[in-house]
Design an enzyme around this catalytic site. Structure first.
Site, PDB file in Angstrom:
ATOM      1  N   ASP A  46       0.851  -1.195   0.000  1.00 23.07           N
ATOM      2  CA  ASP A  46       0.000   0.000   0.000  1.00 23.07           C
ATOM      3  C   ASP A  46       0.886   1.243   0.000  1.00 23.07           C
ATOM      4  O   ASP A  46       1.606   1.496   0.965  1.00 23.07           O
ATOM      5  CB  ASP A  46      -0.899   0.004   1.243  1.00 23.07           C
ATOM      6  CG  ASP A  46      -1.851   1.192   1.255  1.00 23.07           C
ATOM      7  OD1 ASP A  46      -2.981   1.044   0.750  1.00 23.07           O
ATOM      8  OD2 ASP A  46      -1.449   2.263   1.744  1.00 23.07           O
ATOM      9  N   TYR A  51       3.299   9.864  -0.760  1.00 20.32           N
ATOM     10  CA  TYR A  51       4.374   9.298   0.067  1.00 20.32           C
ATOM     11  C   TYR A  51       5.749   9.514  -0.574  1.00 20.32           C
ATOM     12  O   TYR A  51       6.774   9.371   0.090  1.00 20.32           O
ATOM     13  CB  TYR A  51       4.173   7.794   0.328  1.00 20.32           C
ATOM     14  CG  TYR A  51       2.885   7.405   1.032  1.00 20.32           C
ATOM     15  CD1 TYR A  51       2.063   8.361   1.621  1.00 20.32           C
ATOM     16  CD2 TYR A  51       2.507   6.070   1.128  1.00 20.32           C
ATOM     17  CE1 TYR A  51       0.872   7.995   2.243  1.00 20.32           C
ATOM     18  CE2 TYR A  51       1.322   5.696   1.760  1.00 20.32           C
ATOM     19  CZ  TYR A  51       0.504   6.664   2.310  1.00 20.32           C
ATOM     20  OH  TYR A  51      -0.660   6.299   2.934  1.00 20.32           O
ATOM     21  N   LYS A  76      -2.638   5.893  -4.479  1.00 19.02           N
ATOM     22  CA  LYS A  76      -3.745   6.824  -4.188  1.00 19.02           C
ATOM     23  C   LYS A  76      -3.567   8.158  -4.915  1.00 19.02           C
ATOM     24  O   LYS A  76      -2.443   8.625  -5.088  1.00 19.02           O
ATOM     25  CB  LYS A  76      -3.821   7.082  -2.669  1.00 19.02           C
ATOM     26  CG  LYS A  76      -3.791   5.814  -1.832  1.00 19.02           C
ATOM     27  CD  LYS A  76      -3.937   6.044  -0.343  1.00 19.02           C
ATOM     28  CE  LYS A  76      -3.620   4.766   0.427  1.00 19.02           C
ATOM     29  NZ  LYS A  76      -2.207   4.650   0.852  1.00 19.02           N
ATOM     30  N   HIS A 109      -7.531   9.671  -2.096  1.00 17.50           N
ATOM     31  CA  HIS A 109      -6.836   9.621  -0.803  1.00 17.50           C
ATOM     32  C   HIS A 109      -7.655  10.262   0.339  1.00 17.50           C
ATOM     33  O   HIS A 109      -7.716   9.731   1.438  1.00 17.50           O
ATOM     34  CB  HIS A 109      -5.470  10.301  -0.939  1.00 17.50           C
ATOM     35  CG  HIS A 109      -4.458   9.851   0.054  1.00 17.50           C
ATOM     36  ND1 HIS A 109      -3.108   9.718  -0.240  1.00 17.50           N
ATOM     37  CD2 HIS A 109      -4.573   9.493   1.355  1.00 17.50           C
ATOM     38  CE1 HIS A 109      -2.466   9.298   0.844  1.00 17.50           C
ATOM     39  NE2 HIS A 109      -3.326   9.164   1.823  1.00 17.50           N
TER      40      HIS A 109
END
Ligand code: NAD
Length: 279
Positions: A46, A51, A76, A109
């Site tokens: 994930d 990120y 996401k 998200h």
């Protein structure tokens, strides 16, 4: 190697119930930690565009030599890309970084309700699924009104809602809506992100002693028996292994009920942001 159970999503695809989440895994470390996770048996990763570590995830998957279809990969859509055709552009960029032609799951998200573009973003995700760039589509951090709005407008029920959820913050309103509509719950912050001390709470401690497991393993086992999908994060291989070793014991109904009672009715167990405040 541990065999990880799968859950069937409402679109017929299977998702491994336990995976590895890479929020706050530094980009420079991600290829190593994802490689180690795949090595010890994880087959579900994930990540998210925000990120900043999709390249490391893609490199690790490619170098592992594991056939792409044996790995369940989620990323996401970030909040500033809900408008126009931005979702398609954003997924294209993610796919390039991830070195793949498709993701198994693409999520909005956050709903960012003050921007109020999440319905449009959902319509775009439906197109991306129809174009086979995402096998399954879902949402993250959606509250019941957000879920109701996208389903009422499009008739397409998300495969998952990925929300903060752990014993001290159980989100029962969302979990009940999800169960009634066939939406799988993915629990982020399953261990309270280390910010909420779940591990010394009495029912967790007692089950840990009774089963000869660590408190973290007890909490993960609670999630699995509740039917939630989890992907705890760690950058330490011994913890990656321990977080996977949760299929050789079962919490009793009484142990589950005692952990259920840890929910903070007033929401004070929340460790992350509230969806209404992220815009
Ligand atoms: P988490 O609850 O998984 O906590 C991670 C922390 O728990 C680690 O930093 C470590 O300190 C500790 N930990 C991990 N394994 C342990 C063990 N065996 N024993 C003791 N401590 C241990 O929190 P998280 O990383 O925020 O959530 C997991 C994943 O969920 C993320 O990596 C990410 O993929 C996803 N996530 C999604 C959202 C979202 O908005 N959709 C937000 C946060 C996280």
């Amino acid at each position: 190697m541990t065999s990880i159970p799968t859950i069937q999503l409402n679109d017929g695809h299977d998702i491994p119930q336990l995976g590895y989440g890479v929020f706050r895994v530094p980009p420079a470390d991600t290829e190593r930690t994802v490689s180690e996770a795949l090595e010890v048996g994880y087959r579900h990763i994930d990540t998210a565009a925000i990120y900043g570590n999709e390249e490391g995830v893609g490199a690790a998957i490619e170098k592992s030599g594991i056939p792409r279809h044996e790995i369940f990969l989620t990323t996401k859509l970030w909040n500033d890309r809900h408008e126009g055709d931005e979702p398609r552009a954003a997924l294209g960029e993610s796919l390039e970084k991830l070195r793949t032609d498709f993701v198994d799951l693409y999520l909005i998200h956050w709903p960012t309700p003050a921007r109020d573009n999440y319905l449009h973003a959902w319509e775009k995700l439906i197109e991306l699924r129809d174009a086979t760039l995402a096998r399954s589509i879902g949402v993250s951090n959606f509250l019941v009104p957000h879920l109701e709005k996208i389903v009422a407008s499009t008739g397409v029920i998300p495969a998952v809602d990925q929300i903060e959820l752990h014993p001290a913050y159980q989100r029962r309103d969302i979990a009940e809506w999800a169960a009634a509509h066939g939406v799988a719950i993915e629990a982020w912050g399953p261990l309270g992100q280390g910010k909420y001390d779940l591990f010394s709470l009495e029912p967790v401690h007692a089950a840990s002693v009774a089963h000869g497991k660590t408190p973290a393993q007890v909490v993960l086992r609670w999630h699995l028996q509740k039917g939630f999908v989890v992907f705890p994060k760690s950058v330490r291989i011994e913890r990656l292994r321990k977080n996977l070793a949760v299929f050789d014991f079962t919490l009793s109904d009484a142990e589950i009920a005692a952990i259920d009672d840890l929910d903070s009715a007033d929401g004070s167990g929340r460790v992350g942001s509230h969806p209404d405040d992220v815009n």
